[in-house]
Design a protein around this motif. Structure first.
Motif, short mmCIF file in Angstrom:
data_model
loop_
_atom_site.label_atom_id
_atom_site.label_comp_id
_atom_site.label_asym_id
_atom_site.label_seq_id
_atom_site.Cartn_x
_atom_site.Cartn_y
_atom_site.Cartn_z
N ARG A 28 0.87 -1.18 0.00
CA ARG A 28 0.00 0.00 0.00
C ARG A 28 0.90 1.22 0.00
NH1 ARG A 28 -0.63 2.53 4.76
NH2 ARG A 28 0.17 1.53 6.64
N TYR A 29 0.32 2.36 -0.31
CA TYR A 29 1.15 3.56 -0.37
C TYR A 29 1.57 3.96 1.05
CZ TYR A 29 2.78 8.23 -1.42
OH TYR A 29 3.56 9.35 -1.52
N SER A 30 2.86 4.30 1.22
CA SER A 30 3.39 4.55 2.57
C SER A 30 3.01 5.92 3.14
CB SER A 30 4.91 4.46 2.53
OG SER A 30 5.39 5.53 1.71
N GLY A 31 2.55 6.80 2.27
CA GLY A 31 2.24 8.15 2.78
C GLY A 31 3.44 9.08 2.69
N LYS A 32 4.42 8.66 1.91
CA LYS A 32 5.69 9.38 1.78
C LYS A 32 5.54 10.88 1.50
CE LYS A 32 9.25 8.33 -1.44
NZ LYS A 32 9.60 7.29 -2.41
N CYS A 33 4.59 11.25 0.65
CA CYS A 33 4.47 12.68 0.26
C CYS A 33 3.52 13.47 1.16
CB CYS A 33 3.99 12.79 -1.19
SG CYS A 33 5.21 12.21 -2.38
N ARG A 34 3.02 12.85 2.23
CA ARG A 34 2.05 13.54 3.09
C ARG A 34 2.62 14.82 3.68
NH1 ARG A 34 -2.03 11.08 7.41
NH2 ARG A 34 -3.00 9.47 6.14
N ASN A 35 3.86 14.72 4.17
CA ASN A 35 4.43 15.88 4.87
C ASN A 35 5.75 16.28 4.24
OD1 ASN A 35 2.37 15.93 6.97
ND2 ASN A 35 3.28 13.97 7.59
N LEU A 36 5.73 16.55 2.97
CA LEU A 36 6.98 16.92 2.29
C LEU A 36 7.43 18.30 2.75
CD1 LEU A 36 6.43 15.89 -1.44
CD2 LEU A 36 7.94 14.79 0.23
N PRO A 37 8.76 18.49 2.96
CA PRO A 37 9.25 19.82 3.29
C PRO A 37 8.97 20.78 2.12
CG PRO A 37 10.99 18.15 3.44
CD PRO A 37 9.79 17.47 2.90
N VAL A 38 8.73 22.03 2.47
CA VAL A 38 8.37 23.04 1.46
C VAL A 38 9.43 23.12 0.36
CG1 VAL A 38 7.72 25.47 1.15
CG2 VAL A 38 7.27 24.34 3.32
N GLU A 39 10.72 23.01 0.77
CA GLU A 39 11.81 23.15 -0.23
C GLU A 39 11.70 22.04 -1.27
OE1 GLU A 39 13.27 22.20 3.28
OE2 GLU A 39 11.94 23.93 3.48
N GLN A 40 11.37 20.85 -0.77
CA GLN A 40 11.30 19.73 -1.72
C GLN A 40 10.14 19.92 -2.71
OE1 GLN A 40 11.66 15.96 0.18
NE2 GLN A 40 12.15 14.95 -1.76
N ILE A 41 9.04 20.43 -2.18
CA ILE A 41 7.90 20.69 -3.06
C ILE A 41 8.31 21.71 -4.12
CG2 ILE A 41 5.55 21.63 -3.17
CD1 ILE A 41 5.02 20.41 -0.44
N SER A 42 9.04 22.75 -3.70
CA SER A 42 9.48 23.78 -4.67
C SER A 42 10.38 23.15 -5.72
CB SER A 42 10.26 24.89 -3.96
OG SER A 42 9.53 25.35 -2.89
N GLU A 43 11.22 22.24 -5.27
CA GLU A 43 12.12 21.55 -6.21
C GLU A 43 11.33 20.78 -7.27
OE1 GLU A 43 15.26 18.63 -4.93
OE2 GLU A 43 15.66 20.31 -3.53
N PHE A 44 10.32 20.02 -6.79
CA PHE A 44 9.49 19.24 -7.73
C PHE A 44 8.81 20.19 -8.71
CE2 PHE A 44 9.13 15.80 -4.30
CZ PHE A 44 9.95 14.92 -4.98
N LYS A 45 8.31 21.29 -8.16
CA LYS A 45 7.59 22.25 -9.00
C LYS A 45 8.51 22.83 -10.04
CE LYS A 45 3.67 23.65 -6.20
NZ LYS A 45 3.21 24.57 -5.18
N ALA A 46 9.72 23.16 -9.60
CA ALA A 46 10.71 23.74 -10.53
C ALA A 46 11.05 22.73 -11.62
CB ALA A 46 11.97 24.13 -9.75
N GLY A 47 11.07 21.47 -11.24
CA GLY A 47 11.37 20.40 -12.23
C GLY A 47 10.15 20.06 -13.08
N LYS A 48 9.09 20.84 -12.92
CA LYS A 48 7.83 20.67 -13.68
C LYS A 48 7.25 19.25 -13.52
CE LYS A 48 7.82 24.44 -16.90
NZ LYS A 48 8.35 25.35 -15.96
N ILE A 49 7.45 18.69 -12.34
CA ILE A 49 6.86 17.36 -12.09
C ILE A 49 5.40 17.56 -11.73
CG2 ILE A 49 6.89 15.33 -10.58
CD1 ILE A 49 9.90 15.66 -10.43
N LYS A 50 4.56 16.87 -12.48
CA LYS A 50 3.11 17.03 -12.24
C LYS A 50 2.68 16.03 -11.16
CE LYS A 50 1.06 19.30 -16.10
NZ LYS A 50 2.15 20.10 -16.41
#
Ligand code: GLU
Length: 475
Positions: free
Chosen positions: A129-151
């Protein structure tokens, strides 16, 4: 109409089959019994697997079976549109609400990440089952994903606990929410996933009861959680048991996973199909003969639907169909049998003659596939089949033939009475009775070992044609 609202929500990936017709039928019967509304909703979010051809087939089969819907994609209604592919704006709003209210979060995991996680769970002996890994991502990491245009996809947060339901068919069922990982409600391309779309639609369309196959039972806790998070009251759920073939195995093509449009095209009476399907779980139908939808709706009670697996028996359908055909007015029956009786020269007959032939055929057939063979006996005499050839080679035939000829020639008109006299003459002269008497007569006038009742053959063909056929044997 009262406030009971049910829906049949097929995904148009193929024609209706026994299983989803049972779902449609029980929803319809439930709605009509409660003076409620039966809604047709098309769940076509999976564009690659759905087709308008399949959708049209579903519409046409339901309509032919008399399962009229009160609201639907073709006729509209107060909650239009009724096709999920046209409702994406509503789903976007629901997804946004769930994100804003903290019930859902963005998940940036790639397919490869998820696969690796899955393998890890399995290796440690746990169900994946999904571990919930992205539930509490640090803000910086989210910005990184966004910058990398990851949908990102959107996942619904499942908190621990136990969810209990009182299913209308299965009774109390508990779900351990720890077994359910945070699930996807919107894919990374923005498209709503099934759990979100179906709940949003059920809420919008004010569905009070969901009646569907047992295969959807495991989806129920997820749908209840989403409904509650959206501020709704989940509908009552009723999960119908699985349908097995008469051999007790999973329904297969051979054991009856039949395509309903094929059944309709093969001359099955709609009322026979709906009666046989109604018996898949509900004990309110005897199966002795066809029962109209209206009659069944008066008595339908979802509480009387069994949770034990049920069996679809094609022989039972054939039995009910043979009875339905016998009760059907000739005109209606001709319309049903015409597509099956390919090559039969309908246009050559007056209505009066045609009705007589069809009335005779309906008395003798058990299955529509026999109709052509039986009806053809009124227009031609082929080479005898092997069983009648054997009869025609037997010792008694010469004598039967001579008496039959003489006796038929005496009557200008063949009707029930004169037919009986003919048979009596043959019997008293030869001493034959029962099958020994009828088999040679049938073989002489039709060349077949089975078919319509002999009295019908004699009265419809008339004296001259009967004599001509007997002559053929003598010559
Ligand atoms: N579209 C789903 C199906 O065809 C129906 C799901 C439901 O009834 O909730 O199986």
């Amino acid at each position: 109409m009262n406030d009971i609202r049910v829906r049949f929500a097929p995904s148009p990936t193929g024609a209706l089959h026994v299983g989803n017709l049972r779902t449609a039928l029980y929803n319809w019967l439930y709605a009509k019994n409660m003076q409620g509304s039966f809604i047709l909703r098309i769940e076509d979010t999976d564009a690659q697997r759905c087709s308008s051809d399949a959708e049209n087939k579903i519409f046409s089969s339901l309509a032919k079976l008399g399962l009229k819907w009160d609201e639907g994609p073709d006729i509209g209604g107060p909650h239009t549109p009724y096709r999920q592919s046209e409702r994406s704006a509503k789903y976007e709003t629901a997804i946004k609400t769930l994100l804003e209210n903290g019930f859902a979060y963005h998940c940036y995991c790639s397919e490869a990440d998820l696969e690796a996680e899955r393998k890890k769970f399995i290796a440690s002996g746990k169900p994946p089952r999904y571990s919930g890994k992205c539930r509490n991502l640090p803000v910086e990491q989210i910005s990184e994903f966004k910058a990398g245009k990851i949908k990102p996809s959107v996942r619904f947060k499942v908190e621990r606990g136990v969810l209990k339901i009182n299913d209308g068919v299965r009774g109390h069922v508990s779900f351990n929410l720890s077994d359910i990982g945070d699930f996807i409600i919107a894919r990374s391309d923005g498209a709503a996933a099934y759990y979100l779309a179906s709940v949003s639609d059920d809420m919008d369309m004010k569905i009070t009861d969901v009646i569907r196959g047992e295969d959807h039972l495991s989806n129920t806790p997820k749908q209840i959680l989403v409904a509650r998070a959206l501020g709704g009251t989940p509908p009552r759920y009723h999960h119908l048991s699985i349908i097995q073939g008469s051999d007790g195995k999973k329904l297969s093509k051979r054991s009856g996973s039949l395509d309903i449009s094929t059944l309709l095209d093969s001359g099955y009476a709609p009322v026979a199909i709906t009666t046989a399907i109604a018996m898949l779980g509900w004990s309110g139908v005897s199966g002795k003969g066809p029962e109209s939808l209206e009659e069944m709706a008066k008595r339908f009670n979802i509480k009387k639907v069994s949770k034990a697996p049920c069996h679809f028996d094609p022989a039972r359908l054939d039995h009910i169909n043979a009875k339905a055909i016998k009760q059907m007015p000739s005109e209606e029956l001709i319309a049903i049998l015409k597509p099956v009786m390919v090559g039969f020269p309908f246009e050559k007959f007056s209505n009066e003659k045609l009705f007589k032939i069809i009335d005779a055929v309906k008395e003798s057939i058990h299955n529509p596939s026999e109709a052509l063979l039986h009806a053809e006996q009124f227009i031609k005499m082929d080479e005898p089949d092997s069983a009648s050839l054997q009869t025609l080679n037997s010792n008694d035939v010469r004598e039967v033939c001579a008496i039959l000829k003489k006796s038929v020639a005496e009557f200008e008109m063949l009707n029930d009475e004169t037919f009986n006299s003919v048979v009596k003459s043959v019997s008293s002269a030869t001493g034959l009775t029962g099958k020994k008497l009828y088999a040679p007569i049938r073989a002489l006038v039709t060349g077949k070992s089975s078919g319509p009742r002999l009295v019908d053959i004699f009265t419809i063909l008339g004296r001259d044609e009967i004599l001509k056929r007997i002559e053929k044997f003598v010559s």
